[in-house]
Design an enzyme around this catalytic site. Structure first.
Site, PDB file in Angstrom:
ATOM      1  N   LYS A 276       0.844  -1.205   0.000  1.00 31.62           N
ATOM      2  CA  LYS A 276       0.000   0.000   0.000  1.00 31.62           C
ATOM      3  C   LYS A 276       0.882   1.260   0.000  1.00 31.62           C
ATOM      4  O   LYS A 276       2.097   1.173   0.131  1.00 31.62           O
ATOM      5  CB  LYS A 276      -0.914  -0.007   1.225  1.00 31.62           C
ATOM      6  CG  LYS A 276      -1.666  -1.313   1.428  1.00 31.62           C
ATOM      7  CD  LYS A 276      -2.974  -1.388   0.674  1.00 31.62           C
ATOM      8  CE  LYS A 276      -3.589  -2.771   0.845  1.00 31.62           C
ATOM      9  NZ  LYS A 276      -4.845  -2.952   0.177  1.00 31.62           N
TER      10      LYS A 276
HETATM   11  C1  LIG Z   1      -5.709  -4.041   0.813  1.00 31.08           C
HETATM   12  C2  LIG Z   1      -7.173  -3.908   0.762  1.00 31.08           C
HETATM   13  C3  LIG Z   1      -7.994  -4.295   1.840  1.00 31.08           C
HETATM   14  C4  LIG Z   1      -7.584  -5.040   3.065  1.00 31.08           C
HETATM   15  O1  LIG Z   1      -6.380  -4.909   3.542  1.00 31.08           O
HETATM   16  P1  LIG Z   1      -5.632  -5.942   4.514  1.00 31.08           P
HETATM   17  O2  LIG Z   1      -4.886  -5.023   5.395  1.00 31.08           O
HETATM   18  O3  LIG Z   1      -4.763  -6.774   3.653  1.00 31.08           O
HETATM   19  O4  LIG Z   1      -6.643  -6.718   5.273  1.00 31.08           O
HETATM   20  C5  LIG Z   1      -9.352  -4.042   1.737  1.00 31.08           C
HETATM   21  N1  LIG Z   1      -9.888  -3.485   0.656  1.00 31.08           N
HETATM   22  C6  LIG Z   1      -9.139  -3.125  -0.401  1.00 31.08           C
HETATM   23  C7  LIG Z   1      -9.813  -2.503  -1.575  1.00 31.08           C
HETATM   24  C8  LIG Z   1      -7.764  -3.344  -0.392  1.00 31.08           C
HETATM   25  O5  LIG Z   1      -7.034  -3.028  -1.467  1.00 31.08           O
END
Ligand SMILES: *Cc1c(COP(=O)(O)O)cnc(C)c1O
Length: 373
Positions: free
Chosen positions: A186
């Site tokens: 991210k």
């Molecule tokens: C990464 C992501 C999540 C969840 O993230 P985690 O921390 O891996 O549980 C939820 N929604 C979207 C659209 C994402 O890209």
């Protein structure tokens, strides 16, 4: 692969803060989490921020706090990471998919109203790939039909949208709660981790209780007031988050700079390769850099060719309703959400991480153009 898809940007400060946490003897529920929450809330512009163990955990708690329960329907886009729809299932509600806009890949606000039924309780908006969905329209629909808005901003940290009222707001701050994620790919990372933001003091207290086994405030540590979870964020992760947050403007600007390089290099092939579209009142923070390939081009072959040149790529994202689990449970099939499916079939994520140089981007763009039929 010479060029992986993503890579976290970890420096001396992350090392220093994480060591501080390790040496402090407080590894959970401590000062790093508190400081991380406070600074995160300040960055996005909400009154409260509650750190959790993942973005998925944050989505789960946001749906619980919104009172979404068995029998409810929640409107959400199929073009998303599976966690947004799964979280709706965690609380026993049903995801009602609404197709996406062909340019931004965000939920098509014009198609929302026809999906509303007496059972609809909320819209789980996903700000996909790094830019906000059309919030003016979505907010007015929600108001008219008395629906709650929860925002999955896991891919759009720092993305802004100028409202029709002239006010600029960040992804995650439009609804009753917004959720962010800090997985290593991210915009910023804590290893694993997430954050829920809200302006409601009541929800803030509820999130703090829910993430900590349903406990009451400090004095009632041994009393469990409600069904809770262990969704706490460790101090070491919060330490990473603090270090990343201190350079968040740099992290986002670098992504925008790399996206501009890709755009410049790919402009020569604009007829065949469609680049990300940024809606007029949006800023984009590029969770990944994706292009859309022409209909009929073999993505598989292009990926193989790029792979041989040391370039990692990924067909990001598949449409959730076509996963075997969703097909079996709800009977979805190809053709249900044609725009989402078309984008899923043609989209390709290219290497995108801080450290990529202009010449690397030129090399990758050139390789992509050569790999095209
Ligand atoms: C990464 C992501 C999540 C969840 O993230 P985690 O921390 O891996 O549980 C939820 N929604 C979207 C659209 C994402 O890209």
């Amino acid at each position: 692969m010479k060029y992986p898809l993503a890579k976290p940007h970890i420096g001396k400060k992350e090392e220093h803060y994480a060591l501080e946490a390790l040496r402090s003897g407080v590894l959970s529920i401590g000062p790093k989490v508190e400081a991380f929450e406070e600074r995160f809330a300040r960055f996005v512009g909400t009154k409260h921020a509650v750190a959790v163990s993942s973005g998925t955990a944050g989505l789960h708690l946001a749906l619980i706090a919104a009172g979404i329960k068995e029998g409810d329907e929640v409107i959400t886009p199929p073009f998303s990471f599976v966690a947004s729809a799964n979280a709706i299932l965690y609380v026993g509600a049903k995801p009602i998919f609404v197709d996406v806009d062909p340019h931004t890949y965000n939920i098509d606000s014009e198609k929302i109203e026809s999906a509303i039924t007496p059972k609809t309780a909320a819209i789980l908006v996903v700000h996909i790939l790094g830019q906000c969905a059309a919030m003016d329209r979505i907010l007015s629909i929600a108001k008219k039909h008395k629906l709650k808005i929860i925002e999955d901003a896991c891919e759009s940290l720092g993305a802004t949208q100028m409202g029709l009222d002239g006010r600029k707001r960040m992804a995650g701050t439009f609804g009753e709660s917004g959720i962010f994620a800090f997985y290593p790919n991210k915009q910023m990372t804590t290893g694993e981790g997430g954050m829920i933001v809200t302006n409601s003091g009541k929800l803030d207290a509820l999130f703090r209780s829910l993430r900590n086994q349903g406990r009451g405030k400090n004095r009632e540590w041994l009393n469990h007031e409600r069904l809770g979870y262990n969704y706490r964020l460790p101090e070491m992760s919060a330490a990473l988050g603090l270090a990343q947050l201190e350079k968040i403007t740099f992290l986002i600007r670098e992504r925008q700079k790399m996206a501009a390089w890709y755009e410049r290099c790919l402009a020569l092939h604009a007829g065949r390769i469609i680049m990300p579209y940024v809606a007029p009142r949006n800023t984009h923070t590029y969770f990944v850099y994706t292009v859309l390939l022409p209909r009929g081009a073999s993505r598989e072959m292009i990926m193989q060719k790029l792979g041989r040149a040391g370039i990692a790529t990924k067909p990001y994202l598949p449409s959730i309703h076509l996963f075997s689990f969703y097909r079996k449970r709800f009977g979805y099939r190809s053709g249900n959400f044609p725009v989402s499916e078309d984008v899923s079939k043609r989209v390709l994520a290219l290497p995108f991480y801080i450290g990529l140089k202009k010449s690397d981007v030129a090399f990758i763009a050139h390789a992509l153009a050569r790999a095209m039929p």
